[in-house]
Design a protein around this motif. Sequence first.
Motif, PDB file in Angstrom:
ATOM      1  N   LYS A 129      50.578  34.983  35.485  1.00  0.00           N
ATOM      2  CA  LYS A 129      50.492  35.962  36.563  1.00  0.00           C
ATOM      3  C   LYS A 129      51.199  37.246  36.118  1.00  0.00           C
ATOM      4  CE  LYS A 129      51.354  36.711  41.480  1.00  0.00           C
ATOM      5  NZ  LYS A 129      51.868  36.118  42.748  1.00  0.00           N
ATOM      6  N   HIS A 131      46.695  40.010  40.086  1.00  0.00           N
ATOM      7  CA  HIS A 131      46.541  40.400  38.672  1.00  0.00           C
ATOM      8  C   HIS A 131      46.961  39.219  37.802  1.00  0.00           C
ATOM      9  CE1 HIS A 131      47.503  43.502  35.248  1.00  0.00           C
ATOM     10  NE2 HIS A 131      46.573  42.608  34.912  1.00  0.00           N
ATOM     11  N   TYR A 132      45.951  38.605  37.159  1.00  0.00           N
ATOM     12  CA  TYR A 132      46.194  37.458  36.276  1.00  0.00           C
ATOM     13  C   TYR A 132      45.568  37.738  34.903  1.00  0.00           C
ATOM     14  CZ  TYR A 132      48.031  34.406  39.938  1.00  0.00           C
ATOM     15  OH  TYR A 132      48.815  33.832  40.934  1.00  0.00           O
ATOM     16  N   ARG A 133      46.183  37.082  33.914  1.00  0.00           N
ATOM     17  CA  ARG A 133      45.688  37.202  32.545  1.00  0.00           C
ATOM     18  C   ARG A 133      45.482  35.799  31.989  1.00  0.00           C
ATOM     19  NH1 ARG A 133      49.716  40.088  30.228  1.00  0.00           N
ATOM     20  NH2 ARG A 133      48.641  42.033  30.765  1.00  0.00           N
ATOM     21  N   GLU A 159      41.339  39.709  31.661  1.00  0.00           N
ATOM     22  CA  GLU A 159      42.269  40.420  32.537  1.00  0.00           C
ATOM     23  C   GLU A 159      41.606  40.605  33.901  1.00  0.00           C
ATOM     24  OE1 GLU A 159      46.219  42.064  32.349  1.00  0.00           O
ATOM     25  OE2 GLU A 159      45.030  41.481  30.598  1.00  0.00           O
ATOM     26  N   ASN A 198      42.346  42.065  37.212  1.00  0.00           N
ATOM     27  CA  ASN A 198      43.258  42.967  37.923  1.00  0.00           C
ATOM     28  C   ASN A 198      42.550  43.523  39.152  1.00  0.00           C
ATOM     29  OD1 ASN A 198      45.260  44.694  38.741  1.00  0.00           O
ATOM     30  ND2 ASN A 198      45.205  46.000  36.915  1.00  0.00           N
ATOM     31  N   GLN A 199      42.835  42.943  40.306  1.00  0.00           N
ATOM     32  CA  GLN A 199      42.262  43.355  41.590  1.00  0.00           C
ATOM     33  C   GLN A 199      40.806  42.926  41.759  1.00  0.00           C
ATOM     34  OE1 GLN A 199      44.458  44.750  43.807  1.00  0.00           O
ATOM     35  NE2 GLN A 199      45.940  44.522  42.132  1.00  0.00           N
ATOM     36  N   ALA A 224      40.923  37.180  40.453  1.00  0.00           N
ATOM     37  CA  ALA A 224      42.136  37.963  40.692  1.00  0.00           C
ATOM     38  C   ALA A 224      43.201  37.103  41.343  1.00  0.00           C
ATOM     39  CB  ALA A 224      41.821  39.186  41.557  1.00  0.00           C
TER      40      ALA A 224
END
Length: 226
Positions: free
Chosen positions: A177, A182-184, A199, A201-202, A218
């Motif tokens: 996180k 936003h997670y990767r 990625e 992100n949103q 996300a």
Amino acid sequence: MPRKASRRTTTARTLAGTVLTVALLTPLATACGPETPATAAATTAAAAPTTTTTAVPTTTTPTATTPTATPTATPTATPTSTPTATPKSPSGRNYPLVDGSTAEVQPTGNQNYTARIIHNGAVLATLETKNADAGLDANDMFVVLSIDGQVHSWMGGAHQGPGTFKLAGGWTAKVTKVGELHYRAQILGLDNAVNATLEANQHDTGAVANGTYIVLTAGGRISAHM
């Protein structure tokens, strides 16, 4: 003798002058005599200066009158050509999805595509490649739109991050996180080397790794299918 002749000559001149004087006095006496009405009128008429009336042209200033246009008929706009509906691009295709909806794919230029997820005539979601694969989670139905305009869908099989999870195709996903929504996800191979990074992100994202389709949301959910 010479003196007498001279006197005679003088006398003759005097008489001539007398005659001339009388002649001149006669009209004066007439003019100064009593006037009768007729004579006075005649005299007044004769003495009255004659007035010559010169016609002065009257200059009439023209008044500008605004003409009132009376149309003979109501004009009707006639198009020069009849507009026609723009046909879909020949490369546009429809893909049936596993939940019964349809993905309508159209090219957007620069080798990118967009896919509209349609169910019962309503657009539920839109995917768009921007020089990379795209993906989403639609109520536990995962959809990937690849960079070449292909669509793949499947149901379930999600893992909730953060964490490390085994995926289809022998891949391992390490999900972390980064921030709110936003997670990767690092996609690891058999040697634990990082082969790709997703990625989210949103908004959700997706990828294709050697025939394996992967979606990362996300919210940290990740799912893969072959």
